[in-house]
Design a protein around this motif. Structure first.
Motif, PDB file in Angstrom:
ATOM      1  N   ALA A   1       0.828  -1.209   0.000  1.00 49.46           N
ATOM      2  CA  ALA A   1       0.000   0.000   0.000  1.00 49.46           C
ATOM      3  C   ALA A   1       0.861   1.258   0.000  1.00 49.46           C
TER       4      ALA A   1
ATOM      5  N   PRO B   1       2.202   4.415  -2.681  1.00 52.03           N
ATOM      6  CA  PRO B   1       1.363   5.227  -3.566  1.00 52.03           C
ATOM      7  C   PRO B   1       0.857   4.449  -4.779  1.00 52.03           C
ATOM      8  N   VAL B   2       1.696   3.575  -5.324  1.00 55.48           N
ATOM      9  CA  VAL B   2       1.308   2.864  -6.548  1.00 55.48           C
ATOM     10  C   VAL B   2       0.222   1.828  -6.244  1.00 55.48           C
TER      11      VAL B   2
ATOM     12  N   LYS C   1       2.444  -4.835   4.923  1.00 57.68           N
ATOM     13  CA  LYS C   1       3.054  -5.400   6.130  1.00 57.68           C
ATOM     14  C   LYS C   1       3.318  -4.340   7.183  1.00 57.68           C
TER      15      LYS C   1
ATOM     16  N   TYR D   1       9.759  11.118   1.080  1.00 60.52           N
ATOM     17  CA  TYR D   1      10.283  10.267   0.002  1.00 60.52           C
ATOM     18  C   TYR D   1      10.162  10.957  -1.366  1.00 60.52           C
ATOM     19  N   ALA D   2       9.358  10.345  -2.269  1.00 57.72           N
ATOM     20  CA  ALA D   2       9.139  10.962  -3.578  1.00 57.72           C
ATOM     21  C   ALA D   2       8.220  12.155  -3.361  1.00 57.72           C
TER      22      ALA D   2
ATOM     23  N   GLN E   1       5.106  12.755   0.139  1.00 54.07           N
ATOM     24  CA  GLN E   1       4.516  11.476  -0.258  1.00 54.07           C
ATOM     25  C   GLN E   1       3.491  10.996   0.768  1.00 54.07           C
TER      26      GLN E   1
ATOM     27  N   HIS F   1      -0.538  -6.782   7.410  1.00 55.50           N
ATOM     28  CA  HIS F   1      -0.772  -8.054   6.712  1.00 55.50           C
ATOM     29  C   HIS F   1       0.338  -8.253   5.678  1.00 55.50           C
TER      30      HIS F   1
ATOM     31  N   LEU G   1       2.307 -10.564   2.801  1.00 57.09           N
ATOM     32  CA  LEU G   1       2.209 -11.704   1.896  1.00 57.09           C
ATOM     33  C   LEU G   1       3.215 -12.757   2.337  1.00 57.09           C
TER      34      LEU G   1
ATOM     35  N   THR H   1       2.661  -4.517  -5.857  1.00 58.61           N
ATOM     36  CA  THR H   1       3.204  -3.155  -5.741  1.00 58.61           C
ATOM     37  C   THR H   1       3.950  -3.089  -4.409  1.00 58.61           C
TER      38      THR H   1
ATOM     39  N   PHE I   1      20.371   4.659  -4.479  1.00 54.49           N
ATOM     40  CA  PHE I   1      19.410   4.452  -5.566  1.00 54.49           C
ATOM     41  C   PHE I   1      20.057   3.576  -6.633  1.00 54.49           C
TER      42      PHE I   1
ATOM     43  N   GLY J   1       5.161  -0.164 -10.412  1.00 50.28           N
ATOM     44  CA  GLY J   1       5.917   0.663  -9.462  1.00 50.28           C
ATOM     45  C   GLY J   1       7.298   0.111  -9.185  1.00 50.28           C
ATOM     46  N   ASP J   2       7.808   0.413  -7.988  1.00 48.09           N
ATOM     47  CA  ASP J   2       9.183   0.043  -7.639  1.00 48.09           C
ATOM     48  C   ASP J   2       9.434  -1.464  -7.670  1.00 48.09           C
TER      49      ASP J   2
ATOM     50  N   ILE K   1      11.957  12.188 -10.091  1.00 46.69           N
ATOM     51  CA  ILE K   1      10.783  11.591  -9.392  1.00 46.69           C
ATOM     52  C   ILE K   1       9.976  10.719 -10.360  1.00 46.69           C
ATOM     53  N   GLN K   2      10.689   9.901 -11.127  1.00 44.65           N
ATOM     54  CA  GLN K   2       9.991   9.110 -12.154  1.00 44.65           C
ATOM     55  C   GLN K   2       9.420   7.801 -11.616  1.00 44.65           C
TER      56      GLN K   2
END
Ligand SMILES: Cc1cc2nc3c(=O)[nH]c(=O)nc-3n(C[C@H](O)[C@H](O)[C@H](O)COP(=O)(O)OP(=O)(O)OC[C@H]3O[C@@H](n4cnc5c(N)ncnc54)[C@H](O)[C@@H]3O)c2cc1C
Length: 417
Positions: free
Chosen positions: A13, A15-16, A36, A45-46, A105, A127, A129, A176, A299, A316-317, A327-328
């Protein structure tokens, strides 16, 4: 047990992921989003939304609150010491809102969390995965619910433990879950490095300097440096630190370590800021107050070997990483969230098949091929200012735009693709 299986589970959860879930929910499908961590990020952040991202948010009536909380940047100025030698004018973009909106962000994430809640979707914080297995008609997932177990007297001193394990079986999974993506690993997608690693010393503070509506890119001995004006009189400075020096900076300063989302970042001593400013931004005369961030951040440049398969897809990332200046990662991630959610909803509604998802993958890989300088290289035609020409290759990641917008901005300073 849940009463009804979700159509889509979004893992992560940030931004993406939040935006992907919002897109799925707005098409009327059942979506669950798990993370999590115990809440949205509490940091910046971004910190900026591209002009194209503003249009994406407008579809969900989020533009008003975003603009109310942000500061508008209309120019990118290139500096060599005190000399401002090039200007990129974002107002020339043919967009509804031709500027970049600078906001933290965490503010964006909270707006997205609220927009989801308004559609009846609550983020399942805590939560994680645990396992994932594609099956014929969906994906079998196990998700661990984490809880803090007190050690003796105070819960704050406790450890996170698995309280319960749940099973879910959605038709699709959207991964994401950031650059260490468990979803990507579970489906065995390679994660090759495609460019140099960069380290940045990042500082955020309040200042009385008037930084106007300009993001300034400062060149210094081939290193990238940037300052963004932020809302409420703050500013963010990122100074590139050469690889070898970065390890020295972190070793010397590593007395304290800041934990952000389970990753530790070495803190930099405040005195280092004065030296960075003196050498790399000699024009800066402002005050330095309330220094709220001083971290060394690494980075990498990576592009996943694929964007997914069958019923499990990435955005996303989890699928790409690049440098921080333009900020791509987050902004292109928001576009991916929208496109992927739409492709999946088309399949769920019988309007599209696997070709929709194949088209998503092809478009995203081509975009990152360009942004990461793998394909379609940028070049400087004869006669280009030597300092601009010196930014090739690599300038693709410096401007706050992607796709056609990025090409248009590059053309303003005489560069072609
Ligand atoms: C200190 C710092 C400074 C940064 N500065 C910049 C900058 O200047 N410019 C820039 O462009 N970018 C910057 N970034 C990167 C930017 O924050 C990311 O590009 C952006 O957050 C990507 O969003 P995302 O939603 O794809 O992934 P993320 O924001 O990483 O979100 C992933 C989410 O997945 C969750 N998750 C992970 N694994 C699991 C699991 N197994 N189960 C459930 N949930 C899971 C995580 O808790 C997290 O909330 C910075 C990042 C950091 C940490």
């Amino acid at each position: 047990m849940f009463h009804a299986e979700p159509d889509v589970v979004v893992v992560g959860a940030g931004p993406v992921g939040l935006f992907a879930a919002l897109n799925v929910a707005s098409r009327g499908h059942r979506v669950r989003i798990i993370d999590k961590e115990w809440r949205p990020t509490a940091h910046s952040y971004a910190l900026a939304l591209h002009a194209a991202s503003l249009e994406l948010l407008e579809e969900f009536a989020l533009l008003g609150p975003v603009l109310a909380a942000s500061r508008r940047v209309r120019h990118v100025g290139f500096y060599d010491g005190g000399d401002r030698f090039a200007d990129v004018d974002l107002r020339a973009l043919h967009r509804d809102h031709s500027f970049v909106a600078v906001l933290r962000q965490d503010v964006l994430e909270r707006l997205l969390v609220d927009a989801l809640a308004a559609r009846g979707v609550k983020v399942m914080w805590n939560h994680e995965l645990a396992q994932m297995q594609p099956v014929a008609d969906g994906v079998d997932l196990t998700v661990d619910k984490l809880a803090r177990e007190g050690l003796g007297y105070a819960v704050e001193h406790g450890e996170w433990v698995v309280q319960r394990t749940r099973a879910m079986k959605p038709a699709f999974v959207i991964g994401t879950d950031g650059h260490r993506s468990r979803v990507r690993q579970a489906i065995g997608i390679d994660w090759p490095e495609v460019g140099p690693v960069q380290h940045f010393a990042v500082f955020e503070f309040r200042t009385d300097a008037e930084l106007g509506d300009e993001m300034r890119i400062m060149l210094h001995d081939g290193l990238q440096n940037v300052v963004w004006p932020m809302p409420d009189g703050y500013c963010r400075w990122s100074f590139e630190v050469p690889g070898g020096e970065a390890s020295t900076v972190s070793r010397i300063k590593e007395r304290s370590d800041v934990q952000l989302g389970g990753v530790g970042y070495p803190e930099i001593e405040p005195e280092a800021l004065g030296e960075f400013l003196r050498v790399r931004a000699p024009w800066f005369r402002g005050s330095v107050e309330d220094l709220r961030w001083r971290l060394l951040v690494r980075f990498e440049r990576r592009r996943a070997a694929g964007m997914g398969d069958g019923r499990i897809w990435l955005a996303g990332d989890s699928a790409h990483m690049t440098g921080p200046v333009g900020i791509q990662s987050m902004n292109v991630g928001l576009l991916e969230a929208r496109d992927l959610a739409q492709a999946i909803c088309d399949v769920l509604e019988g309007r599209g098949g696997s070709e929709s998802l194949a088209a998503y993958e092809a478009a995203r890989r081509a975009e990152w091929g360009f942004l990461l300088g793998i394909d379609r290289p940028v070049y400087a035609p004869p006669g280009t200012d030597a300092r601009i020409a010196g930014l090739v290759p690599g300038i693709e990641s410096l401007l706050p735009a992607a796709a056609g917008d990025l090409e248009a901005l590059l053309a303003q300073i005489g560069l072609a693709v």
